[in-house]
Write an enzyme that holds these catalytic residues in place. Structure first.
Site, PDB file in Angstrom:
ATOM      1  N   HIS A  30     -85.704  79.397  10.241  1.00  0.00           N
ATOM      2  CA  HIS A  30     -85.928  80.405   9.185  1.00  0.00           C
ATOM      3  C   HIS A  30     -85.162  81.692   9.494  1.00  0.00           C
ATOM      4  O   HIS A  30     -84.666  82.355   8.590  1.00  0.00           O
ATOM      5  CB  HIS A  30     -87.421  80.730   9.061  1.00  0.00           C
ATOM      6  CG  HIS A  30     -88.263  79.569   8.645  1.00  0.00           C
ATOM      7  ND1 HIS A  30     -89.114  78.917   9.501  1.00  0.00           N
ATOM      8  CD2 HIS A  30     -88.375  78.939   7.445  1.00  0.00           C
ATOM      9  CE1 HIS A  30     -89.735  77.947   8.848  1.00  0.00           C
ATOM     10  NE2 HIS A  30     -89.299  77.926   7.608  1.00  0.00           N
ATOM     11  N   LYS A 141     -81.294  71.072   6.257  1.00  0.00           N
ATOM     12  CA  LYS A 141     -82.099  70.058   6.948  1.00  0.00           C
ATOM     13  C   LYS A 141     -82.851  69.207   5.931  1.00  0.00           C
ATOM     14  O   LYS A 141     -82.952  67.992   6.073  1.00  0.00           O
ATOM     15  CB  LYS A 141     -83.069  70.736   7.909  1.00  0.00           C
ATOM     16  CG  LYS A 141     -84.243  69.893   8.221  1.00  0.00           C
ATOM     17  CD  LYS A 141     -84.709  70.008   9.615  1.00  0.00           C
ATOM     18  CE  LYS A 141     -85.713  68.951   9.923  1.00  0.00           C
ATOM     19  NZ  LYS A 141     -86.791  68.848   8.959  1.00  0.00           N
ATOM     20  N   ASP A 142     -83.390  69.870   4.896  1.00  0.00           N
ATOM     21  CA  ASP A 142     -84.064  69.129   3.821  1.00  0.00           C
ATOM     22  C   ASP A 142     -83.036  68.898   2.724  1.00  0.00           C
ATOM     23  O   ASP A 142     -83.048  69.563   1.686  1.00  0.00           O
ATOM     24  CB  ASP A 142     -85.256  69.934   3.316  1.00  0.00           C
ATOM     25  CG  ASP A 142     -86.302  70.088   4.406  1.00  0.00           C
ATOM     26  OD1 ASP A 142     -86.788  69.064   4.907  1.00  0.00           O
ATOM     27  OD2 ASP A 142     -86.605  71.233   4.779  1.00  0.00           O
TER      28      ASP A 142
END
Ligand code: PAF
Length: 262
Positions: A30, A141-142
């Protein structure tokens, strides 16, 4: 001090350049999203909302780590202007129109997690409507989530730039995720197979790597076309390997452009 916003009225005190939507439990992944956001605009808002709509089962939702105090400090240190921490009635004040993720939303992650992507798109659209940012950052990543969000923005003609942020990895290659803290030492070792498989030059070699690691229970390993999320064909321009599986019941996912060698 970073500003903490809980209500929609307080959101309106200024225009937001970039939104970084999160579900909290902030980590270095993040941090990199927030840092990228800062390069795109002055006013960066980090939202923290654990979205019940995207969880298939209550237990998962209840077990989701909640570290609000830490998250606020973390967002400040990473350079965010404010954090938006709405409660459920602010995000879903009544019956909200769901944004369907369509057929691609039922594949891969969606096959294991029915309705997950409809939940993701619904909350992201709602956050966009409330915050009205010029841009928003999501992690690669997603990758399926990123694909579906980009497609939603394009289909609904939303005036928001979607910025994709590269995956941040541990030293052993494991993609950083809030779930990783649930891996014990042996789980960490087993999970190294994911990066090994992703960096194989062919899918056969990737499958071979996986079959040599009995501790990893494969869900899917596929090469997709980044532009359509369909299975890649020999002449596909941008191929990406996507993978998901379980290490001791913990689901891990990852992806990488095809043919990236270690
Ligand atoms: O990737 C996430 O953390 C979530 O799916 C998101 C985009 C914040 C929506 O709840």
């Amino acid at each position: 001090m970073i500003k903490v916003i809980n209500s929609v009225d307080d959101l309106a005190y200024q225009k937001w350049d970039v939104l970084v939507p999160t579900m909290g439990a902030l980590h270095v992944g993040h941090q990199s999203l927030i840092e990228i956001a800062k390069t795109k605009g002055e006013n960066v808002l980090v939202s923290i909302f654990v979205n019940p709509l995207q969880f298939e089962n209550k237990e998962d939702l209840n077990n989701y780590p909640k570290t609000l105090e830490q998250d606020i400090k973390f967002a400040q240190a990473a350079g965010a202007t404010a954090v938006f921490i709405p409660d459920e009635s602010t995000i879903y004040p009544g019956e909200i129109e769901r944004v369907s993720a369509g057929e691609i939303g039922d594949l891969y992650e969606g096959a294991s997690r029915p309705k997950h992507f409809t939940g993701v798109l619904t909350v992201v659209k709602r956050l966009f409507d409330l915050v009205k940012p010029k841009a928003a950052v999501f992690g690669e990543k997603d990758f399926q989530q990123l694909f579906l969000i980009k497609r939603m923005v394009s289909q609904l003609v939303l005036p928001i730039e979607i910025i994709s942020a590269p995956t941040i990895r541990e030293e052993n290659g494991l993609a950083i995720s809030s779930r990783n803290i649930r891996l014990d030492k042996s789980g960490e070792k087993i999970s190294e197979v994911i990066y090994k498989a992703l960096t194989m030059p062919t899918i056969e070699q990737a499958k071979n790597e996986i079959s040599n690691e009995p501790g990893f229970k494969l869900d899917y390993l596929e090469i997709i076309d980044e532009a359509t999320f369909e299975k890649a064909k020999p002449d596909t321009q941008n191929k990406r390997v996507i993978i998901a599986g379980w290490v001791n019941n913990l689901r891990l996912i990852d992806n990488m452009p095809m043919g990236i060698r270690k």
